[in-house]
Design a protein around this motif. Structure first.
Motif, short mmCIF file in Angstrom:
data_model
loop_
_atom_site.label_atom_id
_atom_site.label_comp_id
_atom_site.label_asym_id
_atom_site.label_seq_id
_atom_site.Cartn_x
_atom_site.Cartn_y
_atom_site.Cartn_z
N SER A 1 -2.76 -0.20 -5.21
CA SER A 1 -1.96 0.43 -3.96
C SER A 1 -2.33 1.50 -3.25
O SER A 1 -2.00 1.83 -2.13
CB SER A 1 -0.48 0.75 -4.45
N VAL A 2 -3.31 2.04 -3.70
CA VAL A 2 -3.94 3.38 -3.12
C VAL A 2 -5.54 3.03 -2.51
O VAL A 2 -6.17 2.85 -3.50
CB VAL A 2 -3.86 4.74 -3.99
N ASP B 1 0.77 12.22 -7.91
CA ASP B 1 1.80 13.19 -8.01
C ASP B 1 1.44 14.17 -9.27
O ASP B 1 1.90 15.21 -9.25
CB ASP B 1 3.09 12.49 -8.19
N ARG C 1 0.90 -1.17 0.08
CA ARG C 1 -0.06 -0.15 0.15
C ARG C 1 0.64 1.34 0.02
O ARG C 1 2.04 1.22 0.40
CB ARG C 1 -1.02 -0.05 1.08
N ASP C 2 0.17 2.30 -0.43
CA ASP C 2 0.72 3.75 -0.48
C ASP C 2 1.59 3.87 0.83
O ASP C 2 0.99 3.72 1.64
CB ASP C 2 -0.58 4.68 -0.67
N GLY C 3 2.66 4.40 0.74
CA GLY C 3 3.51 4.68 1.82
C GLY C 3 4.52 3.74 2.06
O GLY C 3 5.71 4.04 2.82
N HIS C 4 4.47 2.64 1.47
CA HIS C 4 5.62 1.52 1.40
C HIS C 4 6.74 2.09 0.57
O HIS C 4 6.63 2.63 -0.34
CB HIS C 4 5.17 0.14 0.83
N PRO C 5 8.01 2.13 1.16
CA PRO C 5 9.07 2.60 0.37
C PRO C 5 9.47 2.08 -1.08
O PRO C 5 9.97 2.77 -1.83
CB PRO C 5 10.26 2.12 1.35
N ARG D 1 8.38 4.01 -3.85
CA ARG D 1 8.88 5.45 -4.22
C ARG D 1 10.44 5.09 -4.81
O ARG D 1 10.94 6.03 -5.28
CB ARG D 1 9.04 6.37 -3.25
N ASN E 1 6.11 -5.41 -4.49
CA ASN E 1 7.28 -5.37 -3.36
C ASN E 1 8.48 -6.02 -4.23
O ASN E 1 9.38 -6.69 -3.57
CB ASN E 1 7.08 -6.14 -2.04
N GLN F 1 4.48 -3.13 -7.15
CA GLN F 1 3.20 -3.09 -6.24
C GLN F 1 3.31 -4.35 -5.32
O GLN F 1 2.28 -4.42 -4.55
CB GLN F 1 2.05 -2.94 -7.01
#
Length: 184
Positions: free
Chosen positions: A112-113, A165, A9-13, A16, A67, A65
């Motif tokens: 993921s969001v 973004d 999910r969103d926020g997982h490094p 990014r 990982n 997504q």
């Protein structure tokens, strides 16, 4: 089989990070991962399978997504004429694009969001994508409309970019100049 639990999910490094190129010819493990990405997207669009396994419907999925920080995407989507674009690609990249823009009038979503993030996401109206299929053969696609948007969304994932973004923070529904609105 990939399930919703496998999707980070969103926020997982990892979401990014810029994903690494896949070494070609692809390893059996990379082929297995790529196949499973496409299998998830197809299964998630099948009402019986998605209900049985609790899959959220999606039209695209990128390896980051789940990982896996490697350049792999899967897309399974129909354009406005009903033509199916079903591809699983290693190392996809946009090699050319239109000046003209496009956006989905309903906005974009992402597996993921979890929450809805309203706003227009400006994309290129047309793109040419090059990548490699599961066997390592080069594929070149000329895309427009919804398929072009989906490929751009998934390739963004490989570069650590999330769809929101691109949304104008001050005015999420600000009209996008020279852009084609696409209904979905």
């Amino acid at each position: 089989m990939i399930t919703m639990e496998d999707i980070i999910r969103d926020g997982h490094p990892t979401l990014r990070k810029v994903a690494e190129e896949v070494t070609l010819p692809p390893s059996d493990e990379d082929k297995r991962i790529l196949k499973s990405l496409l299998e998830y997207v197809k299964n998630s669009q099948n009402p019986e399978i998605s209900e049985k396994y609790g899959l959220r419907p999606g039209i695209g999925l990128a390896a980051p997504q789940i990982n896996v920080s490697k350049r792999m995407i899967a897309v399974h989507v129909h354009d406005e004429k009903g033509t199916l674009y079903s591809y699983a690609l290693f190392n996809p990249k946009i090699v050319s694009h239109s000046v003209e823009r496009a956006y989905l009038t309903s906005g974009e979503g992402c597996l993921s969001v979890d929450e809805s993030i309203p706003g227009y996401v400006p994309r290129y109206a047309r793109v040419t994508v090059k990548g490699f299929d599961i066997e390592g053969n080069e594929v070149k696609l000329r895309l427009r409309g919804l398929p072009a948007i989906v490929f751009q969304h998934e390739i963004d994932h490989l570069n650590g970019i999330m769809f929101y973004d691109h949304i104008d923070k001050q005015d999420p529904f600000k009209p996008i100049e020279n852009a084609i609105p696409i209904e979905r």
